[in-house]
Every structure is written in C-alpha cells, then in structure tokens.
Enzyme design. Structure first.
Site, PDB file in Angstrom:
ATOM      1  N   HIS A 195       0.698  -1.138   0.157  1.00 16.17           N
ATOM      2  CA  HIS A 195       0.129   0.178   0.106  1.00 16.17           C
ATOM      3  C   HIS A 195       0.892   1.368   0.123  1.00 16.17           C
ATOM      4  O   HIS A 195       0.401   2.380  -0.655  1.00 16.17           O
ATOM      5  CB  HIS A 195      -1.044   0.134   1.238  1.00 16.17           C
ATOM      6  N   ARG A 302      -8.710  -4.424 -13.191  1.00 15.89           N
ATOM      7  CA  ARG A 302      -8.774  -5.683 -12.128  1.00 15.89           C
ATOM      8  C   ARG A 302     -10.021  -5.894 -11.543  1.00 15.89           C
ATOM      9  O   ARG A 302     -10.059  -5.417 -10.246  1.00 15.89           O
ATOM     10  CB  ARG A 302      -7.415  -5.722 -11.465  1.00 15.89           C
ATOM     11  N   GLU A 436      -0.071 -15.156 -20.071  1.00 17.66           N
ATOM     12  CA  GLU A 436       0.885 -15.075 -18.883  1.00 17.66           C
ATOM     13  C   GLU A 436       1.490 -16.234 -18.421  1.00 17.66           C
ATOM     14  O   GLU A 436       2.140 -16.446 -17.585  1.00 17.66           O
ATOM     15  CB  GLU A 436       0.052 -14.250 -17.855  1.00 17.66           C
ATOM     16  N   ASP A 460       3.353 -12.202 -14.331  1.00 17.14           N
ATOM     17  CA  ASP A 460       3.191 -13.671 -14.098  1.00 17.14           C
ATOM     18  C   ASP A 460       3.874 -14.510 -15.139  1.00 17.14           C
ATOM     19  O   ASP A 460       4.664 -15.404 -15.117  1.00 17.14           O
ATOM     20  CB  ASP A 460       1.747 -14.044 -14.120  1.00 17.14           C
ATOM     21  N   ARG A 470       7.969 -13.470  -7.474  1.00 21.77           N
ATOM     22  CA  ARG A 470       8.282 -12.017  -7.439  1.00 21.77           C
ATOM     23  C   ARG A 470       8.204 -11.398  -6.073  1.00 21.77           C
ATOM     24  O   ARG A 470       8.520 -10.151  -5.876  1.00 21.77           O
ATOM     25  CB  ARG A 470       7.562 -11.366  -8.667  1.00 21.77           C
ATOM     26  N   CYS A 507       0.153  -5.415 -20.457  1.00 22.56           N
ATOM     27  CA  CYS A 507      -0.488  -4.826 -19.321  1.00 22.56           C
ATOM     28  C   CYS A 507       0.251  -5.156 -17.880  1.00 22.56           C
ATOM     29  O   CYS A 507      -0.010  -4.627 -16.964  1.00 22.56           O
ATOM     30  CB  CYS A 507      -1.914  -5.204 -19.100  1.00 22.56           C
TER      31      CYS A 507
END
Length: 579
Positions: A195, A302, A436, A460, A470, A507
């Site tokens: 965040h 998303r 992906e 991904d 990751r 993306c």
C-alpha cells in the site's frame, strides 16, 4: 556520519529533507491470567478499544482532503472492514472469556492465526495485505494502552520537507500526514505492490521500501536524501553530495512539469507511428487519475478488487454499476475489464481444500470455471455494462484450448439469458485472453484463432518462466525482464499476433518501464497499459523515438545472451534513438 542504504524504489524522483521517525505499537505483548470476576470487565475493555479505533477510522475518512487520490479512501475503508470483521472484533472476546487472559494476549493469539493464513497466500498483492492486518491490530493495542492512535510530527518551522521513516506505513498514517509538509516515505518492509508503494506512485512521491533497517539506523531530524528512481537512501550527506542531488532534484522537477503539458498530445513517434497508452486500474474511482495523466483507454480493470476484503461478495447489480461507471467516465474510450483473477487464497465456499502451491493451483479462469454461477453473474454484469461504452472482456491465465472453449460457452450462456430477459448489450463485445502462462505463449496459434485480442501479462509470465516468486525478497534480484527467454517469448507473441492481425497489448510492469519502451516498440508493440502515473513518461519516450531505427537494434538484443551485453545494448538504444 554519512552512509547509504539500498532498497526497492517504488516511485521515482528525488526528495531531500529531515527524517521523522514513525513509531508503532509492537505485537509482542505480555500475557497474564485474568481472575474470573474480572473477565467481564476485560471483555468490556476490549470492546471499548475496538470502538475507539472505529471512531478513529471514521474521523480519518472525513479528514481525507478534497482531491486526494482514490487510494486514500480505499485503504481507509479497507482498514475499517478489517476492524469490523468478526475475526478481529469478536473472536478475541471469546478467547478472553475461555482462556481467562488479558485482551492484549487474546488479540495476539488471534493475530498470529490470521498472519499464518496470509503467509500461505501466493498472490503478492493479497499477501501484502497481512501488513494491513498488523496495522489495524497495532491501533487496537494502542487504544488498549491508552495511547493516541497517531502522534503528529513536531512543528519545527523548518522549511525543508519531512521524510517519513517507518518500519511500515498504514494508509491511515498517510492520510494524517497529508496535513504536513512531507516529501517521501521510506520503510523497512514492503514490495512493489504494498500500500505504501501504491500511494506513493499515485502521489508521484519519491519512495523506497524494503530498506530493512532504516527505521533503526536513521535518527530523528537527520538530513536524508531519497533517490526513488534508483532505490538509494543517503543519510547525512556531505556538502558535495547534497549539492549534486539538489541539482538533480531541480532538473527532475522541471522535467515533471513539462510532462503535464503532454496530457492532450497523442502518442505518435517521430516517424508517424501511432501508439496507444492505456491505464491499469483497480477500482472505478481510479479512472479520474487515468484521464488526468492522458491515458486513452483502460487497458486493464482488475475486477477482483471488487471481491476483496469483504464478508459478502458483490452481486450482479453491484458489479454492473461498477463496470458501467467506468465505461461512462471514459466517454467512449476503450475499457478492458478482466474477469476476477482470484487465487487459492479465495477458496470455493464450503471447501476445505488448501493448495500446496497456490500460484500453480486453483486460480483465475480455473477458479471461474469451477464456480459457474458466480462466473455467469460477472459475465452478465459485464455484458450489461457493454451497452454503455466500449467494453472488452479479458480472461486471465488461459493455458489451453479447452479453457477458451468453456469460457466462450459461458459467455454465450450469459448472452442467451440476457436475450431472454430483453436486456440490451453489445452483441459484438470483444473477448480476449491474457498470455501470462508459458504454455499459452508457446501454443499461441489456438489463442489467435479463437480470441479477438490478446494481452501480455508480463508479471506472471516472467514469474512462471523463470520459476521466481516475485514477492519473495530473497530471489527478487533474479526477476529479470531482460532474460533472453523472456525477450524471446515476448517477441514471438507480438510477432505472431501482428502477423495474424490480432490486436496485442501489454499490461504488466514492463509496459510502464520507460527504459523498455523503445525495445518493445522495436519488437512491434503498439498498445501499452500501465499504472496511470507512468503514462506521461512513456508518452514522452514515444514522442522522442524513431521506430524505423529500432528494429535492427531490437533484433541484436534478441540474439544476445549475456546479461551485461543486453544491458549495454538497451542503454545504447535508449541513448541514441532520436530523430
């Protein structure tokens, strides 16, 4: 004494200012037995702390400045929902009564249980929400101890900006610090999707996370330099270094100011090649930032963010309103909405199955196809919203022809049900797939034959191809978009899609990395989607690029195999390719 620390730069730029150390409560609490006749009053003390924190969050929500990024409100609401969840607001009360323990210890026991569940989550965004749980718990512990939930920085009158130094920062902290002159966040922990990183990027504030010991090593009011572009923190710089970074900061500020003038400029290269720059969003309110930064579409909505951090799930009408609001706000610009990409952290109702490896388990389209009614509800909402704008449907994590066929069949069912009810929708709505999974990239032909467009999800794709988590700091240095295998896959996807006449976009994080813009253009990519804050930088790179001179340079990179050679070729491409 001057020294330097290195972390993960999550928002570029340079900040120079005085350190302000942010303190938090600790989860290490004392345990003592409460006599039977005092258990009721201990439970009441716990309830009073929950109510006090609830009032804090309500006050914070009202204090959010007008025009503040949507992330502020979203994160404060997230913390309110975590607080109101029975696992935190009710279950510790039961522990107090059954174990006859103090409220602090009951909260610790319950928190340890919750954090263990978060540690098993593979998805990086969701796993980092464990920090949100910790931050809410810290507020409860502070309320139990009688401490205020927030202590403002000292009013020193110093003209230099404050730089917040913390183990971690909650969104609530950020909202409260908004009233003060702060220039940067630096934290011991965090990742690119934490965040703190999200808020920092939304504000274009230079920030670094994963510094490990910055909170312990930096002293209050110490002069520090934050180089968010390179992930470098300089503590107590000497006069020469300070002067150098002051010049860099000034130059960076002038450059950012120039970029604001590009908002309404079309992204066209020097030799006349048009490029589409779209934005990735999580929530409907993110649209305004996308438009403000000059995005000409939403390349990735998303939708799973509508499903997160709530005890219930959004029904068809709630989803429809969210999707329609984005379509209307974009006023005819294209909007690509991805069906919910949830993973093993979000189990099917009444299921006790626990994935051994969530990243390779029941997630994304695999999960959708096992929940036909929920999936159908989302597809109906998407189709209904398509009547109000230029909406396309994007399917995540496709790996086989059968998954495509099953998905298209579900969409046909959704259309048929809307036809039976006389509900309007775009009968020509486009359906695309995320590339992906390496299997999809290597068996691309079937995807190009059955889908209207494809979108390369590099995050991904890199993770699965290189077998690297990751979100795991211990192997983060191995996460390499310039790995020859990654470049080869990306190049082939773009080449074969262009040859087949199927639109292809990207993306993932690679799309917003300005150092890779020219390489991707040289490989034939013409549609990029990224965090809205990155659009101006990528647009400027596009405007200063001559595509005709890139193809041979890109091919040389595809033939290279040594990391150093690849970096040198990329640097040369970025340095010399101007008209």
């Amino acid at each position: 004494m001057s020294f330097t620390l290195h972390g993960i730069g999550v928002s570029g730029g340079i900040a120079i200012g005085r350190a302000h150390l942010v303190s938090h409560a600790t989860l290490e609490v004392n345990h003592y037995v409460v006599p039977p006749h005092q258990v009721a009053s201990e439970s009441m003390r716990f309830d009073a702390a929950i109510n006090a924190v609830r009032l804090e969050f309500n006050a914070l929500h009202h204090e959010i400045p007008v025009g503040a990024p949507a992330e502020f409100s979203a994160f404060v609401n997230l913390h309110r929902m975590i607080l109101d969840d029975p696992t935190l607001s009710v279950e510790p009360r039961r522990i107090i009564e059954t174990e006859q323990c103090n409220a602090e210890w009951a909260i610790k026991l319950q928190t340890d249980s919750l954090l263990a569940q978060f540690d098993a989550i593979e998805d990086s965004y969701l796993r980092e929400r464990r920090n949100d749980v910790i931050q809410v718990v810290e507020r409860i512990l502070k309320a139990l101890s009688g401490q205020p939930g927030y202590v403002p920085p000292p009013d020193t009158g110093d003209e230099q900006a404050l730089i917040l130094v913390a183990h971690d920062l909650s969104p609530a902290d950020v909202v409260q610090f908004k009233r003060h002159n702060f220039a940067s966040f630096i934290t011991n922990v965090g990742g690119t999707t934490s965040h703190t990183a999200v808020v920092a990027r939304s504000l274009n504030i230079p920030s670094i996370v994963a510094l490990h010991r910055a909170r312990e090593l930096v002293r209050e009011n110490e002069l520090i330099i934050v180089d968010g572009s390179n992930g470098v923190l300089i503590v107590d710089p000497d006069a020469r270094v300070l002067a150098e970074y002051q010049l860099r900061k000034q130059a960076f500020g002038e450059e950012r100011h120039k970029l604001t003038g590009l908002r309404d400029t079309r992204a066209i290269t020097r030799d006349g090649v048009a490029v589409e720059l779209h934005a990735n969003i999580e929530l409907p309110e993110d649209v305004q930032q996308a438009l403000a930064n000059g995005a000409t579409g939403i390349g990735l909505f998303r939708s799973e963010f509508l499903f997160l951090n709530r005890s219930d799930l959004p029904d068809e009408d709630e989803q429809f309103e969210a999707y329609r609001s984005v379509a209307l706000a974009m006023k005819g610009w294209p909007v690509t909405i991805r069906t919910y990409d949830l993973g093993a952290d979000k189990q099917i109702e009444d299921s006790e199955f626990q994935a051994i490896n969530p990243a390779l388990g029941l997630r994304a389209i695999r999960l959708c196809l096992t929940e036909p009614q929920r999936f159908l509800s989302q597809l109906r909402a998407l189709l209904r919203a398509s009547h109000y704008g230029h909406i396309s449907i994007l399917i995540p994590m496709l790996a086989s022809s059968s998954e495509i066929d099953q998905t298209l069949l579900m969409i046909a069912r959704a259309k048929a049900s809307l036809d039976n009810e006389g509900i309007a929708y775009d009968r020509n709505v486009r359906v695309g797939g995320m590339i992906e999974v390496p299997a999809a990239a290597l068996a691309l032909d079937v995807f190009l034959r059955k889908l209207d467009f494809i979108s390369i999800g590099t995050n991904d794709l890199i993770q699965y191809t290189l077998a690297i988590d990751r979100a795991d700091e211990s192997v983060a240095h191995l996460y390499d978009p310039l790995h020859p295998a990654i470049l080869g896959l990306v190049s082939n996807i773009i080449k074969y899609a262009n040859r087949a006449g199927v639109p292809v976009n990207m993306c993932g994080e690679m799309a917003g990395d300005v150092s890779l813009t020219r390489l991707l253009l040289g490989l034939g990519l013409r549609n990029f989607s990224m965090h809205a804050a990155h659009v101006p930088d990528v647009k400027q790179q596009v405007l200063n690029t001559d595509v005709s001179a890139l193809k041979s340079a890109a091919q040389r990179m595809l033939k290279a195999s040594e990391p150093l050679r690849l970096k040198l070729l990329l640097a040369k491409m970025n340095l010399t390719n101007t008209a």
